[in-house]
Write a protein that holds these residues in place. Structure first.
Motif, PDB file in Angstrom:
ATOM      1  N   ILE C 278       0.877  -1.173   0.000  1.00  0.00           N
ATOM      2  CA  ILE C 278       0.000   0.000   0.000  1.00  0.00           C
ATOM      3  C   ILE C 278       0.915   1.224   0.000  1.00  0.00           C
ATOM      4  O   ILE C 278       1.455   1.600   1.045  1.00  0.00           O
ATOM      5  CB  ILE C 278      -0.916   0.008   1.236  1.00  0.00           C
ATOM      6  N   LEU C 279       1.106   1.821  -1.161  1.00  0.00           N
ATOM      7  CA  LEU C 279       1.988   2.973  -1.276  1.00  0.00           C
ATOM      8  C   LEU C 279       1.207   4.285  -1.266  1.00  0.00           C
ATOM      9  O   LEU C 279       1.726   5.311  -0.843  1.00  0.00           O
ATOM     10  CB  LEU C 279       2.824   2.859  -2.560  1.00  0.00           C
ATOM     11  N   ALA C 280      -0.026   4.252  -1.738  1.00  0.00           N
ATOM     12  CA  ALA C 280      -0.845   5.470  -1.796  1.00  0.00           C
ATOM     13  C   ALA C 280      -1.087   6.014  -0.398  1.00  0.00           C
ATOM     14  O   ALA C 280      -1.608   5.293   0.453  1.00  0.00           O
ATOM     15  CB  ALA C 280      -2.178   5.168  -2.472  1.00  0.00           C
TER      16      ALA C 280
ATOM     17  N   VAL D   8       7.472  12.200   2.321  1.00  0.00           N
ATOM     18  CA  VAL D   8       7.380  11.700   0.943  1.00  0.00           C
ATOM     19  C   VAL D   8       6.848  10.268   0.981  1.00  0.00           C
ATOM     20  O   VAL D   8       7.388   9.409   1.682  1.00  0.00           O
ATOM     21  CB  VAL D   8       8.747  11.762   0.246  1.00  0.00           C
ATOM     22  N   ALA D   9       5.772  10.033   0.229  1.00  0.00           N
ATOM     23  CA  ALA D   9       5.098   8.726   0.310  1.00  0.00           C
ATOM     24  C   ALA D   9       5.787   7.653  -0.519  1.00  0.00           C
ATOM     25  O   ALA D   9       6.025   6.547  -0.051  1.00  0.00           O
ATOM     26  CB  ALA D   9       3.652   8.850  -0.135  1.00  0.00           C
ATOM     27  N   HIS D  10       6.126   7.983  -1.754  1.00  0.00           N
ATOM     28  CA  HIS D  10       6.720   6.964  -2.621  1.00  0.00           C
ATOM     29  C   HIS D  10       7.183   7.528  -3.952  1.00  0.00           C
ATOM     30  O   HIS D  10       6.720   8.582  -4.380  1.00  0.00           O
ATOM     31  CB  HIS D  10       5.703   5.834  -2.880  1.00  0.00           C
ATOM     32  N   ARG D  73       5.662  11.243  -4.913  1.00  0.00           N
ATOM     33  CA  ARG D  73       4.420  11.787  -4.404  1.00  0.00           C
ATOM     34  C   ARG D  73       4.569  12.042  -2.906  1.00  0.00           C
ATOM     35  O   ARG D  73       5.077  11.181  -2.169  1.00  0.00           O
ATOM     36  CB  ARG D  73       3.252  10.825  -4.675  1.00  0.00           C
ATOM     37  N   ALA D  74       4.117  13.199  -2.460  1.00  0.00           N
ATOM     38  CA  ALA D  74       4.180  13.553  -1.035  1.00  0.00           C
ATOM     39  C   ALA D  74       3.077  12.838  -0.260  1.00  0.00           C
ATOM     40  O   ALA D  74       2.110  12.354  -0.838  1.00  0.00           O
ATOM     41  CB  ALA D  74       4.056  15.055  -0.874  1.00  0.00           C
ATOM     42  N   VAL D 196      12.252   6.081   0.986  1.00  0.00           N
ATOM     43  CA  VAL D 196      11.434   7.001   1.776  1.00  0.00           C
ATOM     44  C   VAL D 196      10.362   6.255   2.564  1.00  0.00           C
ATOM     45  O   VAL D 196       9.600   6.854   3.303  1.00  0.00           O
ATOM     46  CB  VAL D 196      10.734   8.072   0.892  1.00  0.00           C
ATOM     47  N   ASN D 197      10.266   4.918   2.335  1.00  0.00           N
ATOM     48  CA  ASN D 197       9.198   4.189   3.019  1.00  0.00           C
ATOM     49  C   ASN D 197       9.693   2.800   3.433  1.00  0.00           C
ATOM     50  O   ASN D 197      10.846   2.662   3.807  1.00  0.00           O
ATOM     51  CB  ASN D 197       7.951   4.122   2.121  1.00  0.00           C
TER      52      ASN D 197
END
Lengths: 320, 320, 320, 320
Positions: C278-280, D8-10, D73-74, D196-197
């Motif tokens: 789940i990246l969103a 930062v999401a991905h 994407r933030a 970032v994740n």
């Protein structure tokens, strides 16, 4: 003890009847991943990418479903003659036919349940057209990656009202060996798996409880890896194909399986046997009991009811 | 054209020599995943979990490495007699021996390069002791999950100074078919893959550039899935086993492979052929050229230099 | 809309109660493939080969079965303080405890169904002893290849009498997101899947129809490939472990699964999510209906009855 | 120590330049298996079947090759503002742009090597047209089974003349963590892997020995299983795609990989990370030395020379 018989080389092709020709053809080509070699007035000749002959599936327009005929290829012209002589003596021969787009003259005969068989030697080997030439010269056709993309014909399963009679017949007519069988507590033979070569089985028969003769249970193509069967399940799902059962592993023969019904209702399997082969020339038949059978499939999956009842053509009334 | 020969059923076992017996045995049992059936003064008898005979690898204490002998099992007692007669007429027979813990009387002979072969029919089938009984009665031993856990003996590869002579020999002596071969631009046969059954090959010979006779290239066991070979690579890595090359796919025969050296230096492979079999009774030999060979393995991996030079026992000087 | 919360880093460990300690321990170590880090009077501390902390499973001797507590690790000391403040304000806090062999001080609290949770930051990272040092320095422990050999803790599933209450609780207490859920035609929430990070879920709750609170459904470890789950099925089979259902693919979350019961009756899963994450940051909850649920699992397998009734500890009477 | 950053999401998409637009597009759609969402004058917008946004690859007509820009994407509108403020203060900002067919306003900036980045929050989520609707509602698009059929964008690799400068930049600008790195004996940073994740990395930088700035090494999509990568190798082979190296397993990050060059020369990877994730909030950077690197990839494959020299656009002279 007589010597083992090597007169029959391998299961060669299956003729399947469909009353939904276009839908069935689309299934076999675009979803299952066979390739069409040619077509005549009644039939499309299909094969998997590594089948070496012109076809391994003859899909024939009909007003019903089920199996048209089953063909084996002999080991040599001499072996063909030897088998024909035996079969004629058994009294179940039909006679010679000219063959079709896929092979030369063939001898026709019937099993005790009335299924039609052919045995031939002269074949029409597949020659890949330029756009289907493989990158590696030891496979018959390029790995096209279309649909499930099965590799080669593996086996078929027929229904029969008297499996004991079939057991005797196959041994005598084709020189098949019985690798595994299911014997009920009553002593009745419920299922029998045969092979003419090192494959664990090329044909299986299971008992038809409806008492109707000549029916078809399923045809199976092999893929190289079990993972391809998991991928196939997603492809069937996305294409609206009815998945009957699987993926799972059969206790009998240890085959990893997935069963679906093609649009006309004929059952079709995708399977993988891993590296399992019957190499022992004196392989002793493995017998499964009713108790064994109640344990379900290898990892405990209970066998789905329709697996015991659904055959083609369907039978009016209770079972179908 | 004569009829195909089915006198020989399958490759049965390989005797491997080791000058590091304990380390080699530990490798084969705990890392590669074979099981020991028994032991005599000189040798440990090992088998994979689905090998049906007493052993498929005889590991023998020695002051050197390489192959002791190679054994095939005949299709029947009569077939054994027929083969022995042919081999005696060829003038390469040694004579009958009593057999060992694994099988009965066997006929010994040599190939033109001096490797020793045995052919026998009477065998000692593996009977699983209680703790090794499988949950499913159609495999020889429980799936123990130890180490790589290979399923069955697949093939071996020998080095020979004159592969053309070997080609003639194998066809005549064992009735083997040549499924694939490599022919150099000079016309020299650099490699040859043979089978006596539906397996794509059970023995391969490649040219020994050192001019030394009787050397060994590798022995191979099959696993059911390619994914097991990727897992094997991690197991070899964690156990400090030298990985020579792979995992990758051979262009020749399409086999997915991984090569390592066991502690004494003998090369051992783990392989998977997918669903590929040689079913055609009139299979035409696939010939690879020097140009083909320069493309590397199926997906472009350049063949590692040691693959052309390393054999056992090692040769003093340049190549080893 | 408020910003997403990142205060909780990941599910850290699960404490499982067993009334058959030795059998359960043998299962987790030798069949499932965990490694013991240490032991105190009541518990064994176990971890998968790539879990970076001292333990991910605390197996505790008890006179019953089910879950002892569930622990998450916070993203930072400050994040821990923020969460504790929120939880205290929610009125479900128990208070600080000193921690155990695996981690430092932790804050205890309960969910609305009475399951006990812990949240902590200070941890005891696993340091591999020499014999467990991996060949590659980016995994926590060597790939030992013992048993199923799971890679890391993945998620757990708890039963709850009021899943709606849990949904609010998890969002508020841990900042979890609801990635998927099952809503019945009556509007009742039958199941809810939560995550605090990019995993598709780290905890799921399903409705306990018995009305009994605080029960446990299953704990799950991840393997790298689906093929390892097929291999695991054979390992469970050979070791006499009860396989409840699978391998198959869940429609919900698309997870490839296999469920077994460890000797004391706690349900344990082996799973693989493929590359799904789940990246969103604004993922919208996927809602499954009763109609969806009736289709069975992804490829049509009907959900087995015991999956809806069996939890630990068992409930006297009807369901168990 | 400051708290970890989650602004930062991905990684969201990569713009790739091609001077063979039609051939590149055909490769990405029909061989690699991406789907086109739309097209404007200069670019085709492509995505993998489970990418949730409008596109993850923007393929742009150009007179050269290499990377156009890289977009992240933030996590939220507020997080976007926080990052832009930091980046502006760092002095490497370019300014806001309106976005394109795939997303809304975005902030542009450059890394120290001159590669262009974008950061945005407002996105255009992919809505499957009827013929691309999945059977299961939790994937973005139906599993179409076309070509390799990759699942989602995974990461990219850029070349840089000063990787140390990049390391500082990525940490500060995006809040990235350095999960692994290669440090030469000279102390020079030869490669650096950032995330970032919870993914093990979303971007990597390796040192460009040519001294030319702004070059591209490769872009990677993930598949669910390693077996799909072996299948991909056959698909590439049959489609005449140049396979540079693999399949094999990287020592760094343990990724199972396969590298090819798309028709215009840009390097493209198919990869699988198994169940490996970075869950520890305090993950300590893994450092590989020159000695480690000499061992080759995980299972011993020597790293191919072109992997160190080939980037896009090519550099005139020695390296290319």
């Amino acid at each position: 003890m007589t010597e083992p018989c090597f007169d029959v080389a391998h299961l060669a092709h299956v003729e399947l009847l469909t009353d939904k020709f276009e839908e069935s053809l689309n299934f076999f080509v675009n979803v299952y991943g066979l390739t069409e070699s040619g077509r005549d007035e009644t039939s499309a000749y299909l094969r998997a990418f590594d089948d070496y002959e012109y076809h391994s599936l003859k899909l024939t327009r009909s007003d019903t479903t089920g199996v048209g005929h089953v063909a084996y290829r002999a080991s040599s012209p001499e072996a063909l003659e030897r088998r024909v002589k035996v079969i004629e003596e058994m009294g179940c021969g039909i006679g010679w036919v000219d063959g079709d787009m896929g092979h030369g003259r063939a001898y026709r005969f019937t099993d005790p349940d009335g299924h039609v068989f052919e045995l031939y030697y002269d074949t029409n080997k597949y020659i890949a057209p330029p756009e289907e030439k493989p990158a590696l010269k030891n496979i018959a056709q390029r790995f096209h990656g279309r649909g499930v993309g099965v590799r080669r014909l593996d086996h078929l399963n027929l229904l029969a009202t008297d499996v004991e009679a079939i057991r005797d017949f196959m041994r005598q007519a084709l020189g098949s060996r019985v690798t595994e069988q299911i014997v009920l507590d009553s002593g009745t033979l419920a299922g029998c798996w045969f092979t003419v070569n090192n494959k664990t089985y090329d044909i299986a028969y299971t008992k038809d409880m409806t008492g109707v003769k000549g029916r078809f249970h399923h045809v199976t193509y092999a893929v190289d890896q079990r993972e391809e069967i998991l991928r196939a399940a997603d492809i069937f799902l996305e294409n609206g194909v009815f998945i009957e059962t699987g993926p799972h592993k059969h206790a009998v023969q240890g085959t990893f399986f997935l069963y679906v019904w093609e649009p006309a209702g004929n059952r079709v399997e995708v399977a993988n046997a891993g590296a399992r082969l019957i190499l022992a020339p004196d392989w002793e038949t493995v017998t499964w009991t009713e108790t064994d059978r109640k344990k379900g499939q290898a990892w405990g999956l209970k066998t789905i009811e329709s697996f015991h009842t659904h055959g083609t053509p369907p039978v009016e009334g209770g079972a179908h």
